[in-house]
Design a protein around this motif. Sequence first.
Motif, PDB file in Angstrom:
ATOM      1  N   PRO A   1       0.987  -1.273   0.368  1.00 43.24           N
ATOM      2  CA  PRO A   1      -0.014  -0.120   0.198  1.00 43.24           C
ATOM      3  C   PRO A   1       0.821   1.295  -0.039  1.00 43.24           C
ATOM      4  O   PRO A   1       2.148   1.513   0.594  1.00 43.24           O
ATOM      5  CB  PRO A   1      -1.015  -0.409   1.265  1.00 43.24           C
ATOM      6  N   GLY A   2       0.726   2.183  -0.656  1.00 43.29           N
ATOM      7  CA  GLY A   2       1.188   3.896  -0.535  1.00 43.29           C
ATOM      8  C   GLY A   2       2.233   3.128  -1.602  1.00 43.29           C
ATOM      9  O   GLY A   2       3.062   4.507  -1.986  1.00 43.29           O
ATOM     10  N   ARG A   3       2.880   2.146  -2.662  1.00 43.12           N
ATOM     11  CA  ARG A   3       3.272   1.875  -3.431  1.00 43.12           C
ATOM     12  C   ARG A   3       3.037   2.113  -4.348  1.00 43.12           C
ATOM     13  O   ARG A   3       2.210   1.085  -5.402  1.00 43.12           O
ATOM     14  CB  ARG A   3       4.739   0.916  -3.004  1.00 43.12           C
ATOM     15  N   ASP A   4       3.847   3.033  -5.861  1.00 42.92           N
ATOM     16  CA  ASP A   4       3.969   2.545  -7.037  1.00 42.92           C
ATOM     17  C   ASP A   4       5.151   2.583  -7.350  1.00 42.92           C
ATOM     18  O   ASP A   4       6.256   3.160  -7.290  1.00 42.92           O
ATOM     19  CB  ASP A   4       3.502   4.181  -7.809  1.00 42.92           C
ATOM     20  N   PRO A   5       4.833   0.520  -7.916  1.00 43.85           N
ATOM     21  CA  PRO A   5       5.331   0.212  -8.983  1.00 43.85           C
ATOM     22  C   PRO A   5       7.160   1.531  -9.481  1.00 43.85           C
ATOM     23  O   PRO A   5       8.140   1.679  -9.777  1.00 43.85           O
ATOM     24  CB  PRO A   5       5.207  -0.688  -9.408  1.00 43.85           C
ATOM     25  N   GLU A   6       5.896   1.839 -10.653  1.00 46.02           N
ATOM     26  CA  GLU A   6       6.688   2.813 -11.960  1.00 46.02           C
ATOM     27  C   GLU A   6       7.014   3.580 -10.969  1.00 46.02           C
ATOM     28  O   GLU A   6       8.397   4.198 -11.363  1.00 46.02           O
ATOM     29  CB  GLU A   6       5.215   3.690 -12.977  1.00 46.02           C
ATOM     30  N   ALA A   7       6.737   4.450 -10.014  1.00 45.90           N
ATOM     31  CA  ALA A   7       7.515   5.876  -9.490  1.00 45.90           C
ATOM     32  C   ALA A   7       8.555   4.994  -8.291  1.00 45.90           C
ATOM     33  O   ALA A   7       9.898   5.806  -8.597  1.00 45.90           O
ATOM     34  CB  ALA A   7       6.237   5.987  -7.715  1.00 45.90           C
ATOM     35  N   VAL A   8       8.527   4.268  -8.045  1.00 49.03           N
ATOM     36  CA  VAL A   8       9.556   3.323  -7.076  1.00 49.03           C
ATOM     37  C   VAL A   8      11.180   3.581  -8.326  1.00 49.03           C
ATOM     38  O   VAL A   8      11.887   3.689  -8.429  1.00 49.03           O
ATOM     39  CB  VAL A   8       9.409   2.526  -6.451  1.00 49.03           C
ATOM     40  N   SER A   9      10.328   2.665  -9.720  1.00 49.09           N
ATOM     41  CA  SER A   9      11.771   2.320 -10.880  1.00 49.09           C
ATOM     42  C   SER A   9      11.926   3.958 -11.264  1.00 49.09           C
ATOM     43  O   SER A   9      13.220   4.293 -11.400  1.00 49.09           O
ATOM     44  CB  SER A   9      10.758   2.055 -11.712  1.00 49.09           C
ATOM     45  N   ARG A  10      11.224   5.057 -11.036  1.00 48.75           N
ATOM     46  CA  ARG A  10      11.384   6.590 -11.651  1.00 48.75           C
ATOM     47  C   ARG A  10      12.314   6.988 -10.343  1.00 48.75           C
ATOM     48  O   ARG A  10      12.915   7.645 -10.745  1.00 48.75           O
ATOM     49  CB  ARG A  10      10.611   7.975 -11.623  1.00 48.75           C
ATOM     50  N   PHE A  11      12.507   6.792  -9.353  1.00 44.51           N
ATOM     51  CA  PHE A  11      13.447   6.907  -8.599  1.00 44.51           C
ATOM     52  C   PHE A  11      14.823   6.234  -8.198  1.00 44.51           C
ATOM     53  O   PHE A  11      15.950   6.789  -8.766  1.00 44.51           O
ATOM     54  CB  PHE A  11      12.376   6.666  -6.876  1.00 44.51           C
TER      55      PHE A  11
END
Length: 168
Positions: A10-20
């Motif tokens: 919850p609260g994790r966006d796989p695309e956002a993690v990858s972008r980071f």
Amino acid sequence: MTEEADAREPGRDPEAVSRFVEGFAAQLVEAGMQRMPARVFAALLASDSGSLTSAELGEQLRVSPAAVSGAVRYLAQQHMVSREREPGSRRERYRVHSNQWYEALTSREAVLKRWESALREGVTSLGAGTPAGRRMAETLAFFEFVDGEIVAMMERWREHRERTFGPG
């Protein structure tokens, strides 16, 4: 838990993690780190556990085990990650610690000491009164200053970290 599982919490966006991961790795590359170690380090830093296997890193970053192995070897030499054997397994996990920046910076002290020694020898060899000798002496003085400042700064950081995050 794999990084992808971490990203699905919850609260994790796989695309956002990858972008980071890719964005922070790019910043590390711009600062002089090799690309693959930068990506591996960023992936470890972004994982909740701070620890991933070679297979998990390879899957997340879409790279070969050999690429992960080379990156981890470099990062371990720089004191930025450590290797740990999984209990009851031959698999290794690679871990980034909360004090990785402290460890990486303090490991530079030994390098500075070696440079200082070489520069002292250079001043003696070139002659302190020569233009090259004076330039070398100024360089030596700079590294001695930086070395002292790093020691003092690391002590202040330990105190600040304990106040901010508690003992540990």
